[in-house]
Design a protein around this motif. Structure first.
Motif, PDB file in Angstrom:
ATOM      1  N   PHE A  92       1.071  -1.181  -0.118  1.00 48.66           N
ATOM      2  CA  PHE A  92      -0.087  -0.057  -0.133  1.00 48.66           C
ATOM      3  C   PHE A  92       0.920   1.155   0.128  1.00 48.66           C
ATOM      4  CE2 PHE A  92      -2.167  -3.397   2.438  1.00 48.66           C
ATOM      5  CZ  PHE A  92      -3.291  -3.483   1.862  1.00 48.66           C
ATOM      6  N   GLY A  93       0.641   2.340  -0.890  1.00 45.20           N
ATOM      7  CA  GLY A  93       1.086   3.516  -0.878  1.00 45.20           C
ATOM      8  C   GLY A  93       0.286   4.706  -0.273  1.00 45.20           C
ATOM      9  N   LEU A  94       0.757   5.435   0.436  1.00 45.22           N
ATOM     10  CA  LEU A  94       0.087   6.710   0.930  1.00 45.22           C
ATOM     11  C   LEU A  94       0.868   7.818   0.851  1.00 45.22           C
ATOM     12  CD1 LEU A  94      -2.726   7.652   2.607  1.00 45.22           C
ATOM     13  CD2 LEU A  94      -1.417   7.178   4.494  1.00 45.22           C
ATOM     14  N   ASN A  95       0.025   8.818  -0.006  1.00 41.98           N
ATOM     15  CA  ASN A  95       0.854   9.985  -0.461  1.00 41.98           C
ATOM     16  C   ASN A  95       0.963  11.129   0.715  1.00 41.98           C
ATOM     17  OD1 ASN A  95       1.858  12.248  -1.959  1.00 41.98           O
ATOM     18  ND2 ASN A  95      -0.016  13.130  -2.287  1.00 41.98           N
ATOM     19  N   TYR A  96       2.243  11.526   1.109  1.00 38.35           N
ATOM     20  CA  TYR A  96       2.582  12.692   1.973  1.00 38.35           C
ATOM     21  C   TYR A  96       3.125  13.780   1.252  1.00 38.35           C
ATOM     22  CZ  TYR A  96       7.358  11.211   2.631  1.00 38.35           C
ATOM     23  OH  TYR A  96       8.842  10.885   2.565  1.00 38.35           O
ATOM     24  N   GLY A  97       3.041  14.039   0.043  1.00 38.70           N
ATOM     25  CA  GLY A  97       3.813  15.096  -0.509  1.00 38.70           C
ATOM     26  C   GLY A  97       3.482  16.691   0.001  1.00 38.70           C
ATOM     27  N   PRO A  98       4.644  17.195   0.246  1.00 43.18           N
ATOM     28  CA  PRO A  98       4.353  18.631   0.451  1.00 43.18           C
ATOM     29  C   PRO A  98       3.678  19.410  -0.189  1.00 43.18           C
ATOM     30  CG  PRO A  98       6.541  18.224  -0.069  1.00 43.18           C
ATOM     31  CD  PRO A  98       6.128  16.967  -0.247  1.00 43.18           C
ATOM     32  N   GLU A  99       3.070  20.690   0.251  1.00 37.53           N
ATOM     33  CA  GLU A  99       2.648  21.756  -0.861  1.00 37.53           C
ATOM     34  C   GLU A  99       4.015  22.382  -1.468  1.00 37.53           C
ATOM     35  OE1 GLU A  99       0.043  23.885   1.925  1.00 37.53           O
ATOM     36  OE2 GLU A  99      -1.210  22.012   2.146  1.00 37.53           O
ATOM     37  N   GLU A 100       4.822  22.502  -0.880  1.00 36.48           N
ATOM     38  CA  GLU A 100       6.040  23.400  -1.489  1.00 36.48           C
ATOM     39  C   GLU A 100       7.339  22.502  -1.504  1.00 36.48           C
ATOM     40  OE1 GLU A 100       5.799  23.577   2.470  1.00 36.48           O
ATOM     41  OE2 GLU A 100       4.378  24.924   1.261  1.00 36.48           O
ATOM     42  N   ASP A 101       8.106  22.985  -2.380  1.00 38.15           N
ATOM     43  CA  ASP A 101       9.353  22.344  -2.248  1.00 38.15           C
ATOM     44  C   ASP A 101      10.077  22.576  -0.614  1.00 38.15           C
ATOM     45  OD1 ASP A 101      12.420  21.774  -2.200  1.00 38.15           O
ATOM     46  OD2 ASP A 101      12.480  22.198  -4.334  1.00 38.15           O
ATOM     47  N   PRO A 102      10.593  21.291  -0.084  1.00 39.70           N
ATOM     48  CA  PRO A 102      10.894  21.700   1.273  1.00 39.70           C
ATOM     49  C   PRO A 102      12.252  22.212   1.447  1.00 39.70           C
ATOM     50  CG  PRO A 102      11.010  19.181   0.892  1.00 39.70           C
ATOM     51  CD  PRO A 102      10.117  20.155  -0.480  1.00 39.70           C
ATOM     52  N   ARG A 103      12.911  22.217   0.542  1.00 34.34           N
ATOM     53  CA  ARG A 103      14.362  22.879   0.747  1.00 34.34           C
ATOM     54  C   ARG A 103      14.417  24.470   0.867  1.00 34.34           C
ATOM     55  NH1 ARG A 103      16.686  20.192  -4.695  1.00 34.34           N
ATOM     56  NH2 ARG A 103      14.485  20.739  -5.263  1.00 34.34           N
ATOM     57  N   GLY A 104      13.382  24.914   0.884  1.00 39.96           N
ATOM     58  CA  GLY A 104      13.258  26.454   0.708  1.00 39.96           C
ATOM     59  C   GLY A 104      13.441  26.882   2.157  1.00 39.96           C
ATOM     60  N   ILE A 105      13.359  26.287   3.286  1.00 39.05           N
ATOM     61  CA  ILE A 105      13.811  26.513   4.478  1.00 39.05           C
ATOM     62  C   ILE A 105      15.163  26.637   4.871  1.00 39.05           C
ATOM     63  CG2 ILE A 105      13.450  24.189   5.472  1.00 39.05           C
ATOM     64  CD1 ILE A 105      12.152  25.443   7.943  1.00 39.05           C
ATOM     65  N   LEU A 106      15.848  25.866   4.027  1.00 35.88           N
ATOM     66  CA  LEU A 106      17.405  25.895   4.104  1.00 35.88           C
ATOM     67  C   LEU A 106      17.888  27.204   4.113  1.00 35.88           C
ATOM     68  CD1 LEU A 106      18.096  22.585   2.278  1.00 35.88           C
ATOM     69  CD2 LEU A 106      17.565  22.810   4.572  1.00 35.88           C
ATOM     70  N   GLU A 107      17.156  28.098   3.427  1.00 37.25           N
ATOM     71  CA  GLU A 107      17.885  29.477   3.189  1.00 37.25           C
ATOM     72  C   GLU A 107      17.451  30.369   4.363  1.00 37.25           C
ATOM     73  OE1 GLU A 107      19.789  30.015   0.758  1.00 37.25           O
ATOM     74  OE2 GLU A 107      19.651  27.718   0.057  1.00 37.25           O
ATOM     75  N   LYS A 108      16.751  29.754   5.274  1.00 37.36           N
ATOM     76  CA  LYS A 108      16.101  30.671   6.441  1.00 37.36           C
ATOM     77  C   LYS A 108      17.051  30.066   7.843  1.00 37.36           C
ATOM     78  CE  LYS A 108      11.850  31.113   4.279  1.00 37.36           C
ATOM     79  NZ  LYS A 108      10.227  31.068   4.761  1.00 37.36           N
ATOM     80  N   PRO A 109      18.464  30.493   7.994  1.00 36.97           N
ATOM     81  CA  PRO A 109      19.133  29.872   9.129  1.00 36.97           C
ATOM     82  C   PRO A 109      18.465  30.091  10.552  1.00 36.97           C
ATOM     83  CG  PRO A 109      20.126  32.069   8.227  1.00 36.97           C
ATOM     84  CD  PRO A 109      18.885  31.677   7.420  1.00 36.97           C
ATOM     85  N   ASP A 110      17.650  31.082  10.635  1.00 36.49           N
ATOM     86  CA  ASP A 110      16.954  31.162  12.076  1.00 36.49           C
ATOM     87  C   ASP A 110      15.618  30.179  12.455  1.00 36.49           C
ATOM     88  OD1 ASP A 110      15.479  32.573   9.924  1.00 36.49           O
ATOM     89  OD2 ASP A 110      14.461  33.538  11.814  1.00 36.49           O
ATOM     90  N   LYS A 111      15.748  29.478  11.425  1.00 33.38           N
ATOM     91  CA  LYS A 111      14.439  28.501  11.282  1.00 33.38           C
ATOM     92  C   LYS A 111      14.834  27.043  11.190  1.00 33.38           C
ATOM     93  CE  LYS A 111      11.404  31.792  10.672  1.00 33.38           C
ATOM     94  NZ  LYS A 111      10.413  32.365  11.913  1.00 33.38           N
ATOM     95  N   ALA A 112      14.074  25.989  11.842  1.00 39.51           N
ATOM     96  CA  ALA A 112      14.716  24.612  11.909  1.00 39.51           C
ATOM     97  C   ALA A 112      14.058  23.895  10.698  1.00 39.51           C
ATOM     98  CB  ALA A 112      14.483  24.034  13.149  1.00 39.51           C
TER      99      ALA A 112
END
Length: 391
Positions: A92-112
């Motif tokens: 069985f496969g269940l989709n958990y795709g994000p709404e946006e590219d999750p790599r965007g947060i890597l450009e925000k060093p004050d966020k985790a």
């Protein structure tokens, strides 16, 4: 007489075929009713190369400290060793795709950055409950034995999913689906029932190496091979001791897992975001502030991550990861929060405080801090002082 025997045999074969068709249709209908995006079936002997591949992985030491992989090697490599009576395996496969590219947060060093799969409810609980519902109804209908597994059992789910036609194992060793990209949770139902089998999926990676090139720590010694010793997901989740200094700057602000190789896959252009609300990211886990996470003691950690897979690694290992992100942030405003953790009961936390402060404080200020703190301590904390060049 021979004609009568042949006719009887043909009737039995036709009866068995119709039974397989009905049971197969039933389990697919149940899968759809439980919200699964994909349901495919394979046989219990469909991954003959698994023992060899698993053996090579273990021989190379690419499983790092995950000794349970070696301990369950035989059962993991062959479904019939795990359960001798199994005939069909429903994947069985269940989709958990994000709404946006999750790599965007890597450009925000004050966020985790928390891996997409861990931003809401623990998928083990969600999928296991649904599989149990299907298993109960299927067993009653088929009169056959069933067992369900989700990730924690010694089951090679990705090779089985490939054999069942859900997707193929890409060069990053994760499953890739032509319809859902890299974002699929997998579960399995083993049964003694004889079901119609699906065709395996072909490998569609071609000459692409986007996933390999995206890895911050070069964790892929070759296509289709992963060295967990260098993998950020392993280091931040499974690894219990201090993280090697070589990898800390490369981890950036990733505090639980890493999605880089998954997100880089071009097949994600066909993926949709998750429709299951329990798998959609909680707002407070999309971009949590490092400053806030550093304040979590054990009770508040457990409360904040209640129901989340993040809770499984425990508060001390989690804060270790957050301190690495703090050290990589370049944000001097985090110094006081880090200093407050210098007296933390956990040596893993105290040791990483040293590394973070060495990167955040002016050299002379850090030296003064060190002179006040240089006392006998647990070996791993002393090692951090040595690494910082002041012990």
């Amino acid at each position: 007489m021979r004609t009568l025997i042949s006719e009887a045999t043909a009737r039995e074969e036709d009866k068995a075929r119709r039974r397989r068709e009905k049971l197969t249709a039933f389990v697919r209908e149940e899968a759809a009713a439980q919200g699964f995006d994909l349901c495919r079936i394979t046989g219990s002997d469909s991954i003959p190369r698994a023992p060899e591949r698993l053996g090579a992985f273990l021989a190379d030491g690419h499983h790092a400290t995950m000794e349970w992989m070696a301990e369950t090697r035989e059962r993991r490599a062959d479904p019939k060793v795990l359960w001798s009576e199994v005939r069909s395996i429903v994947m069985f496969g269940l989709n958990y795709g994000p709404e946006e590219d999750p790599r965007g947060i890597l450009e925000k060093p004050d966020k985790a950055a928390i891996s997409v799969y861990a931003r809401n409810r623990d998928y083990h609980d969600i999928i296991k409950g649904r599989l149990k519902e299907i298993a109960t109804r299927f067993a009653a209908r088929a009169g056959e034995d069933v067992k369900v597994f989700v990730d924690t059992a010694p089951v090679m789910e990705k090779p089985l999913a490939e054999a069942a036609g859900i997707g193929w194992q890409g060069k990053h060793t994760n499953l890739v689906s032509r319809t859902h990209g890299s974002w699929l949770f997998l579960g399995s139902l083993f049964t003694t029932a004889d079901l119609l089998l699906d065709k395996p999926e072909d490998d569609h990676c071609g000459s692409c190496r986007a996933c390999l090139d995206a890895c911050p720590t070069a964790a892929f010694p070759a296509p289709y091979r992963l060295d967990a010793n260098r993998c950020i997901s392993y280091l931040t989740i499974e690894h219990k001791g201090p993280i090697d200094a070589e990898f800390r700057p490369l981890i950036g602000n990733r505090i639980y897992g890493c999605d880089d190789c998954l997100a880089a896959c071009p097949w994600n252009k066909f993926a949709a975001s998750a429709s299951e609300m329990k798998l959609k990211a909680r707002e407070d886990l999309k971009e949590p502030e490092i400053a806030f996470l550093l304040t979590l003691d054990d009770p508040t950690f457990r409360t904040f991550f209640s129901g989340s897979p993040v809770k499984r690694i425990g508060r001390d290992r989690f804060i270790r990861n957050v301190l690495i992100a703090a050290g990589n942030s370049g944000d001097a405003s985090l110094v006081e929060r880090c200093r407050e953790l210098a007296d933390d009961p956990s040596p893993a936390v105290r040791g990483m405080v040293i590394w973070a402060l060495k990167r955040l404080m002016p050299a002379d200020e850090f030296l003064r801090f060190a002179q006040k703190r240089l006392l006998e301590d647990e070996p791993e904390v002393v090692d951090e002082w040595k690494l910082a060049g002041v012990a």
